[in-house]
Each structure stands twice: as C-alpha cells, then as structure tokens.
Motif scaffolding. Structure first.
Motif, PDB file in Angstrom:
ATOM      1  N   GLN A 426     -69.475  13.107 -36.672  1.00  0.00           N
ATOM      2  CA  GLN A 426     -69.601  12.540 -35.344  1.00  0.00           C
ATOM      3  C   GLN A 426     -68.367  11.727 -35.007  1.00  0.00           C
ATOM      4  N   SER A 427     -68.204  11.436 -33.732  1.00  0.00           N
ATOM      5  CA  SER A 427     -67.173  10.515 -33.285  1.00  0.00           C
ATOM      6  C   SER A 427     -67.770   9.623 -32.198  1.00  0.00           C
ATOM      7  N   PHE A 432     -70.831  16.194 -33.525  1.00  0.00           N
ATOM      8  CA  PHE A 432     -69.957  17.300 -33.135  1.00  0.00           C
ATOM      9  C   PHE A 432     -70.762  18.480 -32.586  1.00  0.00           C
ATOM     10  N   PRO A 437     -63.609  21.212 -36.792  1.00  0.00           N
ATOM     11  CA  PRO A 437     -62.502  20.351 -36.338  1.00  0.00           C
ATOM     12  C   PRO A 437     -61.117  20.928 -36.620  1.00  0.00           C
ATOM     13  N   TRP A 449     -59.698  21.279 -32.372  1.00  0.00           N
ATOM     14  CA  TRP A 449     -60.986  20.732 -31.961  1.00  0.00           C
ATOM     15  C   TRP A 449     -61.159  19.305 -32.470  1.00  0.00           C
ATOM     16  N   TYR A 453     -62.570  16.354 -30.249  1.00  0.00           N
ATOM     17  CA  TYR A 453     -63.749  15.563 -30.594  1.00  0.00           C
ATOM     18  C   TYR A 453     -63.441  14.066 -30.555  1.00  0.00           C
ATOM     19  N   ASN A 456     -62.639  12.696 -26.877  1.00  0.00           N
ATOM     20  CA  ASN A 456     -63.626  12.982 -25.847  1.00  0.00           C
ATOM     21  C   ASN A 456     -64.298  11.702 -25.372  1.00  0.00           C
ATOM     22  N   GLY A 460     -68.174  12.897 -29.824  1.00  0.00           N
ATOM     23  CA  GLY A 460     -67.751  14.123 -30.484  1.00  0.00           C
ATOM     24  C   GLY A 460     -68.285  15.404 -29.896  1.00  0.00           C
ATOM     25  N   HIS A 461     -68.173  15.560 -28.606  1.00  0.00           N
ATOM     26  CA  HIS A 461     -68.636  16.780 -27.938  1.00  0.00           C
ATOM     27  C   HIS A 461     -67.446  17.707 -27.731  1.00  0.00           C
ATOM     28  N   HIS A 462     -67.722  19.001 -27.490  1.00  0.00           N
ATOM     29  CA  HIS A 462     -66.640  19.967 -27.337  1.00  0.00           C
ATOM     30  C   HIS A 462     -66.198  20.118 -25.885  1.00  0.00           C
TER      31      HIS A 462
END
Length: 604
Positions: A426-427, A432, A437, A449, A453, A456, A460-462
């Motif tokens: 996660q971030s 994620f 990543p 990625w 992440y 963002n 941590g979403h794309h």
C-alpha cells in the motif's frame, strides 16, 4: 448556459432535510471541467481545512461531467469526499446508468452535507426531491436495497446508488454501488455515506439531455467512436477480448507478461493462473453480459456458482477486484473467487482494498506474526477460501479481528507492527491495484507503476496519477470503452459545451491543473499527517524485491531506480524535491487561490 451541463447541483442537508439547488459556476466548470475536477474544486471551496471525514462538516459529492451520457462509455460518475482510509482526498468512479439519469433529472451533481438522525434515502424525481425514512433498509445488502427501493417507489426504471452493511458499519474501505453491479469502490466513500446515515440516492429523470452547443458535431464524433470500436483492428486487439472474456482475460495475460500479483505481490507469474482466467470462467460460470448506457462493449460478465457449497453466489468479476482477492491470496478456485467477489459486492466493500488486507494477514500468519488465536480461530493459509471468506465477512461486519482490520492499513499497521509494514502493499494507506510496481505503466506514461502508486493523490491506486486519468474522470468517460483518441475527446467536449480548447496544449495544461489541485488539497489537509509529501509518497520494502519465477524471473525495480523515477515525476509536474508544487506552478495553472491554504499548512 454552457452546453452539455444541466446547470445546477442539488444540495441535501441531512441534518434538517432541506434540499436546495446551487448554480453551476461557469468559470470553475471551464477550468475544472466536471466530474472529478469540478468536485475537487467544490471540496476545496466548501470545506474548511483539516476536517474529520466523520463529522458534520464533511461532504459527499456525486458528480457527472459535460459529456456524461453522450456516447458509449460516458455514463460515468465521480464520488469525492475526504477519505477516512487515508486522511487525504477521497475519490472513486462508477459506471452504469445512474449518471445519465441524474442529467435527465436536471442536475450535474448531488452534494450531501450534515448527518441524519436516522437512516434515510434521497429520492430525486426531476424537480421533486424527498428525504425518506430508510430504517427498513438498514442492514440490507446492495442487491436487496436496489430491488426494494424500486418496488417502494413503484418504478422499475429508477436508478439506485447505495451502500451495504460495510458502509453502515463505517468500514474505511466501504464502497458505493449502483444497480448492484457498478462500484465506486476505492478510499471509503461508502463509510462516509454510512456515517451520514444515507442508505441510497435514487433518481428518475425524464427531461432528457441538456442542450448541446453543436449537436451535429457531437453526433458525428459519437458515430466515429462507434465505428472505431467495431473496426477490424479494434476487434482483433481489444474488442474481441473484452466482449468474449471481459476484464477476467487479464489474469492469464498479466501472468504471461510477468506482472501478476501472486501471493501478496511475491511473484508476477504462476502455473495455475489459467484456473481462474477468463476462458475458464466463460465455460464454467458465465450467465449473461451487461454494459453501461449506450456502450457496445458489454464487458460486465455476470457469473454464477452452479454447484458445490458456494452454489448460488452471483457476481460481476472485474480484473482488479478478483486479482486482489484471488491472485494475491493464491486462490485458484474459480467458484471460490466468484464467491469472495460476490461477498464484497453485496456487502458494499472494496474488493481491491480488502484483498490487500487479507493477503497481508495471510503473510503475517505464514511468518508467525499473527496467530490462529489472533485471527479468531481462522487457519489463514494461502488459498484457503473458507478462511478468506470468513475474514472478509468479519471485516465488513466489524467482528473480532475484523473490527481492527476494517480501519485499513494506516490505522492497524502501527498497532500490529513487528516488521509487517515491509510487506503491506500500500501507499498512504490505500492498497495497490492489480499491477506489479516494477512494471512500466501501460497507458503511455514514462514511469513504473511503483512511481504512480507512490505519487497517486488517493494513495496506492493505479488511476488518477496522470493528466489523461484526470481528464477521463472529469469528462467522465471509460478509458476502456471509449474508442476516441484524446484529441477527439477534446473535440467532443468543445462541441458539447462551446469551449475552444486545443490539443495538445490545453489538454496537457488543464490535465495538469486538475492533478495539481488534488495534490494541493492533500497538502492543505496535512498530507494524511505526514509532511512533506516525499515522506508519504513511499512504497513498502517488498516492492523492491527480485522475482524468482516464470516470465518475471530476474525482474526487479531497485529503490534507487524508483527514487529517480519519483524525482522525475515531481520535476515533470512542477513540484520541488519534497513533492510540493511550487508557487510558480500554481500561478501558471490558475491555482493561485490555493497558495494561502498551502502557506498555512507550512508548505514553504
């Protein structure tokens, strides 16, 4: 009035039940477009800094865009709020039919403020708006809520946006669901609606689309869009895959490229991935296909468990949701995958987020950091579908260990600790999506990625880490279904509204403005309690591991490479080395109004 917009937002004060209308700010609409961008401007201007997401002052803003409902793939909506999961800007998108219906009723969006004394739902029937008792719906799953509301208002065509039990329990990753199959899942909008005691917003509109500045050009462009979707090249490359297998095709495809997320992102490939892939799902579980308004793609593939102990489970599996509840947890049981997805769907829980949590808990159990006693007797081994389903249920109902995990990574990691932060994928508290990543971004961005992440603005979403992402969510179009190139999308906006935006100059400039406003909001809010942003725009240590199996064997993103990529992203987007937009950047983008708030937050 600008073409394409309905011209007003509906404001529902839940504290006293008052429903008012506020006009669309035409200057802000041109600057921030609609959907995500305009909603973020509203969030900035209508809320004070540092509010608690669970307070009277918090807002839930549901927005459409200027081309919503105009072409296939444009019936999209945006939900914006301050996130209880991250303490940052909260945001998620959903498809379906609700957004066009709201435009037909004469509104560009709905703003929920205050808190109701008892559970309610909001019913919008063109100019008639009512706040009704929903105590009889409290505790219902989203499918039952959708059906009972349609029966109650005696209109099978009413469109329902609602929460499930996870939202009622204020689980920090609770989603908001439309028509029981379209999900605004990320960052906890359902929890904020649950805190406000709003079970649903139901809408029926009969006024038709707002006037367009240049209808003939709009229709010409939408015709091009349809022809592009059905061209021979498109059918060969994308449409065939999406029509036949839907997002589930990504399971095998991503593994073949070494970018799957198996065993809590441990590896990018696995020999058993075909067991949960799109072709097998088509043969074993598929019952029907569905789509959003006017969209010919039909990528929603409803699936049913036909036999065994999970018989009757019914879900609409998507790539990111099933990747996180199946690949991450080593669940190669197709029926089990659909069952866990159905559980998340009906309880109103973000399957991506809870999948990250369950996979982290499985790794903790494997490493001896969580015991069977800690987990209320669950044997949380990899691929154990019964244990996974029970843990999801307990999280959604805040039972036992689930009560702690329901608050999300940012809240439970400090309590559990013992090195588990290193493999919490996660971030900034948001787990994620379904992309490794180390892999390079697949939508034309020159970053891995892992960089996307980290930077963002919702965690941590794309999505929403690029100008094109912000445009998609502000115009409200589906990045997968729309066959138009970016220049054509801008041409469609101009034809609908009468704007004279140019490509690529205005496309890049406005997209950057939308993106940096979100970052400015997060800084004003204290960046989730971690300043400067560069101290929060980080990844767990596991993101830098070397892969040992299959097509990803030997691949690695080193921490040095990642730091260079993040440094480049900051520079490319007008931020200093701490991740803070410079005053010059803000002025250049027309965001001067944010400077006092950022100064008060100690940005410079």
């Amino acid at each position: 009035m600008i073409g394409g917009y309905a011209g007003k937002y509906l404001v529902v004060n839940l504290t006293d039940g008052a429903c008012t209308r506020i006009p669309l700010d035409e200057g802000a609409a041109k600057a921030f477009i609609g959907g995500q961008g305009y909603a973020n401007w509203l969030l900035w201007t209508m809320t004070a800094p540092q509010i608690d997401p669970f307070s009277d002052e918090s807002l839930v803003i549901v927005s459409t865009g200027p081309i919503t409902g105009l072409a296939g793939g444009t019936d999209r909506g945006d939900i914006t709020f301050k996130s209880p999961l991250t303490g940052l800007w909260g945001n998620s998108q959903f498809g379906g039919f609700w957004c066009s219906e709201l435009k037909y009723a004469g509104y560009d969006g709905v703003i929920l403020r205050g808190i109701a004394d008892d559970p309610v739902y909001v019913l919008i029937q063109d100019d008639e708006v009512a706040v009704r008792d929903a105590r009889h719906l409290w505790g219902c799953g989203v499918a039952e809520t959708d059906q009972r509301l349609k029966e109650e208002v005696k209109d099978p065509f009413v469109k329902v946006l609602c929460i499930g039990p996870a939202g009622e329990k204020r689980c920090h990753e609770a989603s908001v669901v439309q028509n029981a199959q379209h999900f605004a899942a990320r960052t906890g909008g359902g929890a904020v609606m649950g805190h406000k005691k709003v079970k649903a917003i139901a809408v029926r509109g009969t006024k038709g689309m707002p006037p367009l500045a240049d209808p003939a050009t709009c229709f010409r462009i939408t015709e091009i869009d349809v022809k592009t979707k059905w061209s021979e090249d498109a059918l060969h490359r994308r449409m065939f895959r999406w029509l036949k297998f839907g997002p589930q095709a990504s399971h095998v495809e991503r593994a073949d490229h070494g970018v799957g997320i198996f065993k809590n992102f441990e590896e990018g490939d696995h020999p058993d991935v075909a067991l949960i892939g799109g072709p097998r799902q088509l043969r074993v579980n598929r019952v029907r296909d569905d789509s959003c308004t006017y969209c010919p793609v039909g990528c929603i593939h409803a699936s049913l468990v036909r036999s065994g102990p999970m018989k009757g489970a019914y879900a609409h599996p998507k790539w990111d949701s099933t990747a996180n509840t199946a690949q991450q947890t080593q669940l190669f049981d197709l029926n089990g995958m659909i069952y866990c997805n159905a559980l998340c769907n009906d309880l109103g829980m973000d399957a991506e987020g809870v999948g990250n949590t369950v996979a982290w808990a499985m790794e903790c159990y494997e490493k001896g950091l969580l015991s069977r006693e800690d987990l209320d007797g669950l044997e949380l081994t990899w691929g154990n579908v019964e244990a996974e389903a029970k843990l999801i249920w307990r999280i959604c109902h805040r039972e036992g260990i689930g009560d702690r995990l329901a608050d999300g990574f940012k809240h439970f990691l400090p309590q559990i600790g013992r090195g588990s932060e290193a493999f919490a994928m996660q971030s900034k508290g948001c787990g994620f999506g379904g992309y490794q990543p180390y892999a390079w971004h697949t939508f034309g961005e020159p970053y891995r990625w892992g960089v996307m992440y980290a930077v963002n603005d919702i965690g941590g979403h794309h999505n929403t880490a690029s100008e094109s992402g912000y445009w998609a969510n502000s115009l409200t179009y589906c990045s997968f279904a729309t066959g138009l190139p970016d220049a054509r999308k801008l041409e469609l906006l101009n034809a609908a509204t009468g704007y004279t935006y140019t490509y690529p100059e205005d496309w890049n400039h406005v997209g950057r403005r939308l993106m940096i406003l979100a970052r400015a909001y997060n800084i004003r809010e204290g960046y989730g309690g971690i300043m400067p942003p560069s101290n929060a725009d980080v990844l767990p240590q596991k993101a830098f591991k070397r892969f040992t199996y299959g097509t990803a064997e030997g691949e690695q993103m080193t921490e040095h490479e990642w730091l260079n990529g993040r440094r480049q992203w900051y520079a490319d987007h007008g931020c200093d080395e701490r991740g803070i937009p410079t005053k010059e950047t803000l002025r250049h983008l027309g965001l001067d109004f944010t400077i006092p708030g950022l100064e008060q937050a100690g940005a410079w």
